[in-house]
Design a protein around this motif. Sequence first.
Motif, PDB file in Angstrom:
ATOM      1  N   PRO A 184      47.388  88.522 -10.762  1.00  0.00           N
ATOM      2  CA  PRO A 184      46.421  87.963  -9.810  1.00  0.00           C
ATOM      3  C   PRO A 184      45.081  87.619 -10.448  1.00  0.00           C
ATOM      4  N   VAL A 185      44.738  88.324 -11.537  1.00  0.00           N
ATOM      5  CA  VAL A 185      43.458  88.093 -12.214  1.00  0.00           C
ATOM      6  C   VAL A 185      43.671  88.120 -13.726  1.00  0.00           C
ATOM      7  N   GLY A 186      42.803  87.412 -14.431  1.00  0.00           N
ATOM      8  CA  GLY A 186      42.886  87.365 -15.886  1.00  0.00           C
ATOM      9  C   GLY A 186      41.540  87.046 -16.485  1.00  0.00           C
ATOM     10  N   PHE A 187      41.533  86.877 -17.792  1.00  0.00           N
ATOM     11  CA  PHE A 187      40.297  86.611 -18.535  1.00  0.00           C
ATOM     12  C   PHE A 187      40.582  85.481 -19.506  1.00  0.00           C
ATOM     13  N   ALA A 188      39.830  84.389 -19.397  1.00  0.00           N
ATOM     14  CA  ALA A 188      40.152  83.211 -20.204  1.00  0.00           C
ATOM     15  C   ALA A 188      38.934  82.321 -20.399  1.00  0.00           C
ATOM     16  N   ASP A 189      39.007  81.482 -21.412  1.00  0.00           N
ATOM     17  CA  ASP A 189      37.972  80.492 -21.711  1.00  0.00           C
ATOM     18  C   ASP A 189      37.993  79.413 -20.629  1.00  0.00           C
ATOM     19  N   ILE A 190      36.853  79.175 -20.003  1.00  0.00           N
ATOM     20  CA  ILE A 190      36.804  78.217 -18.908  1.00  0.00           C
ATOM     21  C   ILE A 190      37.062  76.787 -19.387  1.00  0.00           C
ATOM     22  N   ASN A 191      36.756  76.492 -20.644  1.00  0.00           N
ATOM     23  CA  ASN A 191      37.009  75.143 -21.155  1.00  0.00           C
ATOM     24  C   ASN A 191      38.509  74.888 -21.284  1.00  0.00           C
ATOM     25  N   SER A 192      39.254  75.922 -21.660  1.00  0.00           N
ATOM     26  CA  SER A 192      40.708  75.809 -21.670  1.00  0.00           C
ATOM     27  C   SER A 192      41.240  75.679 -20.253  1.00  0.00           C
ATOM     28  N   LEU A 193      40.593  76.357 -19.305  1.00  0.00           N
ATOM     29  CA  LEU A 193      40.995  76.256 -17.904  1.00  0.00           C
ATOM     30  C   LEU A 193      40.779  74.840 -17.372  1.00  0.00           C
ATOM     31  N   VAL A 194      39.666  74.220 -17.763  1.00  0.00           N
ATOM     32  CA  VAL A 194      39.387  72.845 -17.335  1.00  0.00           C
ATOM     33  C   VAL A 194      40.522  71.917 -17.771  1.00  0.00           C
ATOM     34  N   ARG A 195      40.936  72.034 -19.017  1.00  0.00           N
ATOM     35  CA  ARG A 195      42.023  71.196 -19.522  1.00  0.00           C
ATOM     36  C   ARG A 195      43.339  71.502 -18.811  1.00  0.00           C
ATOM     37  N   PHE A 196      43.603  72.789 -18.594  1.00  0.00           N
ATOM     38  CA  PHE A 196      44.844  73.195 -17.920  1.00  0.00           C
ATOM     39  C   PHE A 196      44.916  72.594 -16.518  1.00  0.00           C
ATOM     40  N   LEU A 197      43.815  72.670 -15.762  1.00  0.00           N
ATOM     41  CA  LEU A 197      43.820  72.159 -14.403  1.00  0.00           C
ATOM     42  C   LEU A 197      43.891  70.637 -14.367  1.00  0.00           C
ATOM     43  N   ASP A 198      43.349  69.982 -15.387  1.00  0.00           N
ATOM     44  CA  ASP A 198      43.478  68.529 -15.449  1.00  0.00           C
ATOM     45  C   ASP A 198      44.936  68.138 -15.688  1.00  0.00           C
ATOM     46  N   GLN A 199      45.623  68.920 -16.494  1.00  0.00           N
ATOM     47  CA  GLN A 199      47.026  68.634 -16.812  1.00  0.00           C
ATOM     48  C   GLN A 199      47.988  69.179 -15.758  1.00  0.00           C
ATOM     49  N   ASN A 200      47.499  70.123 -14.940  1.00  0.00           N
ATOM     50  CA  ASN A 200      48.322  70.734 -13.884  1.00  0.00           C
ATOM     51  C   ASN A 200      47.528  70.723 -12.581  1.00  0.00           C
ATOM     52  N   PRO A 201      47.241  69.539 -12.054  1.00  0.00           N
ATOM     53  CA  PRO A 201      46.399  69.464 -10.854  1.00  0.00           C
ATOM     54  C   PRO A 201      47.004  70.242  -9.692  1.00  0.00           C
ATOM     55  N   GLY A 202      46.135  70.973  -9.018  1.00  0.00           N
ATOM     56  CA  GLY A 202      46.584  71.753  -7.871  1.00  0.00           C
ATOM     57  C   GLY A 202      47.096  73.133  -8.207  1.00  0.00           C
ATOM     58  N   ALA A 203      47.148  73.476  -9.499  1.00  0.00           N
ATOM     59  CA  ALA A 203      47.597  74.817  -9.875  1.00  0.00           C
ATOM     60  C   ALA A 203      46.660  75.847  -9.235  1.00  0.00           C
ATOM     61  N   PRO A 204      47.216  76.931  -8.685  1.00  0.00           N
ATOM     62  CA  PRO A 204      46.393  77.900  -7.943  1.00  0.00           C
ATOM     63  C   PRO A 204      45.651  78.878  -8.843  1.00  0.00           C
ATOM     64  N   VAL A 205      44.703  78.373  -9.609  1.00  0.00           N
ATOM     65  CA  VAL A 205      43.922  79.227 -10.495  1.00  0.00           C
ATOM     66  C   VAL A 205      42.519  78.646 -10.617  1.00  0.00           C
ATOM     67  N   ILE A 206      41.513  79.536 -10.639  1.00  0.00           N
ATOM     68  CA  ILE A 206      40.121  79.096 -10.755  1.00  0.00           C
ATOM     69  C   ILE A 206      39.306  80.229 -11.366  1.00  0.00           C
ATOM     70  N   ALA A 207      38.201  79.883 -12.023  1.00  0.00           N
ATOM     71  CA  ALA A 207      37.282  80.896 -12.538  1.00  0.00           C
ATOM     72  C   ALA A 207      36.450  81.429 -11.377  1.00  0.00           C
ATOM     73  N   ALA A 208      36.318  82.765 -11.314  1.00  0.00           N
ATOM     74  CA  ALA A 208      35.618  83.379 -10.192  1.00  0.00           C
ATOM     75  C   ALA A 208      34.410  84.201 -10.618  1.00  0.00           C
ATOM     76  N   MET A 209      34.287  84.471 -11.931  1.00  0.00           N
ATOM     77  CA  MET A 209      33.155  85.279 -12.415  1.00  0.00           C
ATOM     78  C   MET A 209      32.933  84.978 -13.894  1.00  0.00           C
ATOM     79  N   MET A 210      31.776  84.397 -14.204  1.00  0.00           N
ATOM     80  CA  MET A 210      31.476  84.088 -15.594  1.00  0.00           C
ATOM     81  C   MET A 210      31.047  85.371 -16.317  1.00  0.00           C
TER      82      MET A 210
END
Length: 335
Positions: free
Chosen positions: A77-103
């Motif tokens: 349900p929760v993880g720790f990751a680079d937000i820049n990698s997340l940006v690319r992931f969501l661009d390549q997987n639009p609508g995927a149920p994942v978002i950054a919630a705490m910097m």
Amino acid sequence: MLLKPVATALATLLLGGAALADTAMPFALDWRFEGPSAPYFVAVDQGLFEAEGLSVEVTAGEGSLDAIPKVATGAFPVGFADINSLVRFLDQNPGAPVIAAMMIYDKPAFAVIGRKSLGVEAPADLMGKTLGAPPPDGAWAQFPIFAAENDLDMDQITVEPVGFPTREPMLAEGQVAAVTGFSFTSFLNTKRLGVPEDDISVILMADHGVDLYGNAVIVNTDFAEANPEAVTGFLRAVAEGWKATAADPEAAIEALTGRNPGMDAALELERLQLAMETNVMTDWVMENGMGNIDPDRMANAVEQIKLTYEFQNDPDPALYFSDAWLPDDGSLSMQ
């Protein structure tokens, strides 16, 4: 005659309520159990997650590209990751149920580590020098942004592709004048190879025009929508874990030792302190609290990402970060 059934029913109700409060929230780290992961174990050992009604097990990872799919698929349900990698992931997987919630890393660790004795102390010093850069390195991936922001002519920099195991040894031996890498990791590796600390320059890209953010707590949005209080409680416990770590870093490393018995405790303490001072407890965080972002900076960060990545869809910062689950009770203050 009714007393026993009533008592049994009451006990069942109470036990059921306790079970419901004990929400399982396994946490997927992006990397191994090293100094900067100590605050999460502090939160476990001090009962900070438990106080929020959460059962949290921290799991090591193999990088952001490992942690993000784990959360997106709902495996964690929760993880720790680079937000820049997340940006690319969501661009390549639009609508995927994942978002950054705490910097967490207000300043990412992307850096150029140089030798002062070889003439590298500032960005402009790289001109005419040889820079060692592992092709898969996260800091090297951001170097075009760093170069653009500092007017560096790439034709005047000799880039030597190097492997991760040879990066710091080549710097220590003077085969390259600087390398790209994570600030605390490459600095410590170079220092351990015998290079005097006062000969090592750490040029943090975030201090030289790169507006990118770093690692964040990411959440599966389906889980968060169904369990908003659990997510807020998790984030509150994380903040309290970081505050406890800042107050007693040595104790935090002791919490980590039990999970990584073969580690060099002194090295990991220094790694933790460098990460706290440089990447986590920044001036902005000390003033505004942990966890949130500056919307204007985030918007500019997305524009900078365009220098290194071609978006398939229209980028939207709202897709990458949400403050919806951050606690508003003052627990994010680092003062």
